[in-house]
Design an enzyme around this catalytic site. Structure first.
Site, mmCIF file in Angstrom:
data_model
loop_
_atom_site.group_PDB
_atom_site.id
_atom_site.type_symbol
_atom_site.label_atom_id
_atom_site.label_comp_id
_atom_site.label_asym_id
_atom_site.label_seq_id
_atom_site.Cartn_x
_atom_site.Cartn_y
_atom_site.Cartn_z
ATOM 1 N N GLN A 1 0.691 -1.569 -0.018
ATOM 2 C CA GLN A 1 0.217 -0.538 0.014
ATOM 3 C C GLN A 1 1.114 1.097 -0.334
ATOM 4 O O GLN A 1 1.635 1.457 0.564
ATOM 5 C CB GLN A 1 -0.923 0.308 1.699
ATOM 6 C CG GLN A 1 -2.025 1.335 1.520
ATOM 7 C CD GLN A 1 -2.244 1.113 2.262
ATOM 8 O OE1 GLN A 1 -3.028 0.038 3.346
ATOM 9 N NE2 GLN A 1 -3.421 2.131 3.036
ATOM 10 N N GLU B 1 3.850 5.749 8.345
ATOM 11 C CA GLU B 1 4.803 5.733 8.970
ATOM 12 C C GLU B 1 5.717 4.558 9.349
ATOM 13 O O GLU B 1 6.838 4.905 9.060
ATOM 14 C CB GLU B 1 4.645 6.840 10.793
ATOM 15 C CG GLU B 1 6.051 6.531 11.675
ATOM 16 C CD GLU B 1 6.791 8.017 11.916
ATOM 17 O OE1 GLU B 1 7.920 8.184 11.220
ATOM 18 O OE2 GLU B 1 6.254 9.054 10.668
#
Length: 291
Positions: A60, A96
């Site tokens: 992703q 992150e």
């Protein structure tokens, strides 16, 4: 679709028309979001994700936004990153853990979707992306909401509207930040749920860590935890053990004293003992002849 790092990086001129499309960006050009809600990164999980990325690529893409040179200076000042003059930088909105794992895996670039959005929306999206995916623990959620309120300069009520949750939920989560760092670590380490962690706030600070351990060892659920804390808050009844002991000892001394007087009389000593009982006292007057 799996994104491998073999995709050539777009030039600055090519990137102008790629808003909301997948592009490859150098990891050095991606700066952290000032409102990044995640504060705990498990080294083992990151290493596992890094291995997965090496083997399978990034499943992703990360989400970023292009930022100005002034915003780059602000972000780099908090991270220690080196900014080259006139170099386009991007602020991370979501991904992150993927970015950290990619760096750990030695990747120089990662697939990203560039969004056209403001810094305010970027902060909100960074928090919402983590909360909606249940990617944060409740301490991180509380920290994230606090960061959002501080970053945007808004009230709890306004934060609740933006996040789509009740104002009471916001207030309850923010209360968790009153726990000390040691207490926050303990409730997560011993796997207490949010309601149990919040119940600890009713206790004085000196009792909280002790309560965390006992709640965990006894396997208490939320309702049982509430009852346990109620018991801890009840005033301790004074012990009567010491008072009873003193009364028994006093009776023993009186009997001993009476025996002593009787022994003196049997030995031919003409002693006299008069006793008088008053409120709370037993009064003795003893007369012993010297000759």
């Amino acid at each position: 679709m799996i994104f491998q790092r073999l995709v050539p990086e777009k030039t600055d001129s090519e990137e102008k028309g790629v808003i909301n499309k997948v592009v490859e960006l150098e990891v050095t050009k991606i700066l952290p979001n000032p409102a990044q809600p995640r504060i705990i990164f498990d080294d083992y999980e990151l290493s596992q994700l890094a291995v997965s990325i090496q083997q399978n690529g990034i499943l992703q893409p990360l989400t970023v936004r292009a930022i100005t040179e002034d915003e780059s200076d602000l972000s780099s000042g908090t991270t220690g990153a080196t900014i080259q003059p006139h170099e386009q930088k991007y602020e991370l909105i979501a991904g992150e853990r993927r970015l950290r794992a990619a760096r750990l895996a030695g990747w120089g670039s990662v697939p990203c979707i560039i969004m056209e959005t403001s810094g305010e929306n970027s902060a909100l999206l960074a928090i919402m992306e983590n909360i909606q995916r249940s990617d944060l623990n409740y301490i991180e959620e509380a920290f994230a909401i606090s960061r959002l309120i501080e970053y945007l300069g808004i009230t709890q009520e306004e934060a609740a509207v933006k996040l789509g949750i009740a104002q009471s939920t916001v207030a309850n989560k923010l209360r968790l930040l009153r726990l000390t760092d040691d207490e926050k670590s303990a409730v997560l380490r011993y796997r207490l749920n949010e309601r149990q962690a919040r119940a600890l706030l009713r206790l004085p600070g000196g009792l909280r860590l002790q309560a965390v351990e006992r709640i965990s060892m006894q396997g208490l659920n939320s309702a049982a935890t509430d009852r346990f804390i109620e018991e801890m808050l009840k005033p301790k009844k004074p012990s009567h053990t010491k008072k009873t002991f003193i009364i028994k000892q006093t009776a023993l001394y009186i009997n001993t004293f009476n025996h002593t007087i009787e022994s003196m009389k049997k030995a031919g000593i003409a002693c006299e003992a008069k006793k008088k009982k008053t409120d709370g006292f037993m009064e003795y007057v003893v007369r012993i002849p010297l000759k």
